[in-house]
Enzyme design. Structure first.
Site, PDB file in Angstrom:
ATOM      1  N   GLU A 180     -16.715 -44.091  -9.807  1.00  0.00           N
ATOM      2  CA  GLU A 180     -16.436 -42.973 -10.632  1.00  0.00           C
ATOM      3  C   GLU A 180     -17.375 -42.830 -11.826  1.00  0.00           C
ATOM      4  OE1 GLU A 180     -12.353 -42.132 -11.435  1.00  0.00           O
ATOM      5  OE2 GLU A 180     -11.877 -42.163  -9.434  1.00  0.00           O
ATOM      6  N   ASN A 309     -12.829 -40.731  -4.222  1.00  0.00           N
ATOM      7  CA  ASN A 309     -11.382 -40.799  -4.870  1.00  0.00           C
ATOM      8  C   ASN A 309     -11.154 -39.256  -4.893  1.00  0.00           C
ATOM      9  OD1 ASN A 309     -12.017 -43.466  -4.924  1.00  0.00           O
ATOM     10  ND2 ASN A 309     -12.069 -43.454  -7.050  1.00  0.00           N
ATOM     11  N   TYR A 311      -7.786 -36.594  -6.279  1.00  0.00           N
ATOM     12  CA  TYR A 311      -6.310 -36.594  -6.633  1.00  0.00           C
ATOM     13  C   TYR A 311      -5.617 -34.917  -6.628  1.00  0.00           C
ATOM     14  CZ  TYR A 311      -6.710 -41.395  -8.008  1.00  0.00           C
ATOM     15  OH  TYR A 311      -6.478 -42.770  -8.035  1.00  0.00           O
ATOM     16  N   GLU A 385      -9.608 -43.974  -3.276  1.00  0.00           N
ATOM     17  CA  GLU A 385      -8.430 -43.873  -4.246  1.00  0.00           C
ATOM     18  C   GLU A 385      -7.659 -42.632  -3.845  1.00  0.00           C
ATOM     19  OE1 GLU A 385      -8.747 -44.028  -8.393  1.00  0.00           O
ATOM     20  OE2 GLU A 385     -10.126 -45.704  -8.208  1.00  0.00           O
TER      21      GLU A 385
HETATM   22  O1  IFM Z   1      -6.227 -44.795 -12.843  1.00  0.00           O
HETATM   23  C1  IFM Z   1      -7.551 -44.122 -12.674  1.00  0.00           C
HETATM   24  C2  IFM Z   1      -8.483 -45.261 -11.756  1.00  0.00           C
HETATM   25  O2  IFM Z   1      -9.060 -45.962 -12.780  1.00  0.00           O
HETATM   26  C3  IFM Z   1      -9.889 -44.368 -11.759  1.00  0.00           C
HETATM   27  N1  IFM Z   1      -9.389 -43.207 -10.782  1.00  0.00           N
HETATM   28  C4  IFM Z   1      -8.629 -42.202 -11.044  1.00  0.00           C
HETATM   29  C5  IFM Z   1      -7.162 -43.128 -11.412  1.00  0.00           C
HETATM   30  C6  IFM Z   1      -6.007 -42.280 -11.833  1.00  0.00           C
HETATM   31  O3  IFM Z   1      -6.225 -41.419 -13.065  1.00  0.00           O
END
Ligand code: IFM
Length: 486
Positions: A180, A309, A311, A385
């Site tokens: 990231e 990643n 979310y 992630e």
């Molecule tokens: O905890 C973080 C991780 O270090 C990097 N990606 C997002 C996660 C959740 O915020």
């Protein structure tokens, strides 16, 4: 990375059992500063996160990573948990100030030994190690010398990458350079909600370029040292940016945010150039003269897969009064992490939210995967992630029941499967995170783990979602909704 042919077919019914292709890789992920602790042990020096977290007012409740999950001492127990989960892979990061204290000079044998033992332990259990070289713990000495806005940091990183490759390259087959870089550049040097906490928009763009350069230089080091079959990648937290309306202003706001969220990395890393609109949108801040001749050739290195990643989607509209508004979900600051964000309003997806306040919308992951598959059809994708924080508690029965996390994972994995069915070459999925851990500016207040950590005693308690995910990892199948292991 295990290979699997992309499958095609009908979009699955998300309430039914769903099977992933054979060879699909199931894993969990962590990061060094978030779990290791032992911040001053065995020659490790301070990283920017040590200094930042020890600065009053920076991290909620004054939390630091000094002890974290004490994984540095409890790694054997944590490997046992991983084995019980039945995952095929474990994604961890290497702490730069542990293996090359101060960011230059020789390797620290004790730091190397730690990761060497970890890798051996994983392999003994049949779990594939996936090593990330940089998950944000820049040695503080390099920050004192200018940090990521300074070009030399990229060369320091390449040297460090070579040290780790020499030490672990005989056993680690899968490598990620950066995790990231958007966060490192724009939260670290733009909004300042991450270490080192600086707030200069031009510096954040310089940092982004030097992170890209660091990646390219490091890939060259890795390729020169690793066996040919090694897999090398980078992980981006690609934002699925959606305009909330269809006005030209909303659509343009989405384009601008997409530019510095995604394309400022995808462009040089995969296409060999910074996009013209990104350069134009940020021209009021910098002339980009820090991009030297030959840099984009260095940055664009062949990769074996792209780590993604995801979310929550990023919803934007345009506010004609010119001020950026709303929460982008990355933490509050008087300074923006968006160099081209004038007049952009950020919204959260409607409906349920995680404990981070992030709207839950698994279709964002599908759209993102389809976009990457369309734009880079020859590049396999691994979801490095995905996961969610909820306010988990240990119940009177000693168990941690987290149905929201199971629903979140099930929803997102259904969308991964749908992306596979649409022809996107997704090779694996890593749940964030194995353990509850130090969630950066939020300290220990946000629990992302499949395994609960009692920070007083360091006792680990697998949550119901851990049992659910173990079943998924072992069978390669999402059980029907409601059909969960107890
Ligand atoms: O905890 C973080 C991780 O270090 C990097 N990606 C997002 C996660 C959740 O915020």
């Amino acid at each position: 990375m295990a290979t699997s042919a992309p499958i095609t077919g009908q979009a699955p019914d998300p309430t039914r059992a769903i099977s992933f292709p054979p060879g699909f890789l199931w894993g969990t992920a962590t990061a060094s500063y978030q779990i290791e602790g032992a911040a001053r042990e065995d020659g490790r020096t301070a990283s920017i996160w040590d200094v930042y977290s020890h600065t009053p007012g920076r991290v909620l409740n004054g939390d630091t990573g000094d002890v974290a999950d004490d994984h540095y001492h409890r790694w054997r127990e944590d490997l046992g948990i991983l084995a019980d989960l039945g995952v095929g892979a474990y994604r961890f990061s290497v702490a730069w100030p542990r293996v090359q204290p101060t960011g230059s000079g020789p390797a620290n044998a004790k730091g190397i030994d730690f990761y060497s033992r970890l890798v051996d332990g994983l392999l003994e259990k049949g779990i594939q190690p996936v090593a990330t070289l940089y998950h944000w713990d820049l040695p503080q000495e390099l920050e004192d010398a200018g940090g990521w806005p300074v070009r030399e940091t990229a060369y320091r990183f390449a040297e460090y990458a070579g040290i780790v490759a020499d030490a672990l390259g005989d056993r680690v087959r899968t490598w990620t350079t950066l995790n990231e870089p958007w966060c490192s550049a724009f939260l670290g040097y733009g909004s300042g909600v991450h270490a080192p906490g600086r707030t200069d928009a031009a510096d954040s763009l310089r940092a982004a370029h030097h992170l890209n350069l660091a990646h390219g230089l490091a890939v060259r080091e890795l390729r020169g040292r690793l066996p040919q079959e090694a897999q090398v990648s980078v992980t981006l937290n690609l934002h699925q940016v959606r305009p909330v309306g269809d006005s030209p202003q909303d659509v343009d706001a989405a384009r601008r945010i997409d530019g510095t969220a995604n394309r400022v990395f995808l462009g040089p890393l995969l296409d060999g150039a910074y996009p013209d609109d990104v350069l134009a949108d940020t021209a009021h801040l910098t002339d980009w003269s820090f991009v030297k001749d030959g840099d984009t050739e260095i940055i664009r290195q062949p990769l074996d897969f792209l780590g993604v990643n995801y979310y929550s989607p990023t919803l934007v509209s345009y506010n004609k009064d010119g001020a950026e508004q709303g929460s982008d979900g990355h933490g509050a600051s008087a300074h923006s992490p968006w160099p081209a964000g004038d007049g952009v309003v950020f919204h959260q997806a409607p409906g349920p939210k995680t404990a981070m306040g992030w709207g839950i919308d698994p279709t964002g992951l599908y759209d993102l995967l389809v976009r990457v598959g369309r734009e880079y059809p020859d590049l396999p994708v691994v979801i490095t992630e995905n996961g969610a924080a909820f306010d988990d508690r240990i119940g009177a029965d000693g168990l941690v029941d987290d149905p929201e996390r199971i629903a979140y994972l099930r929803g997102h994995l259904s969308e991964v499967h749908r992306a596979l069915a649409s022809g996107v070459d997704v090779r694996g999925y890593f749940l964030w995170s194995l353990l509850d851990n130090f969630e950066w500016g939020y300290g220990y207040s946000k629990r992302f783990g499949a395994v609960y950590v009692d920070y007083e005693t360091q006792r680990r308690v697998p949550k119901a979602s851990a049992r659910w995910y173990a079943q998924v990892a072992k069978t390669g199948t999402l059980p029907e909704a409601g059909d969960s292991p107890s």
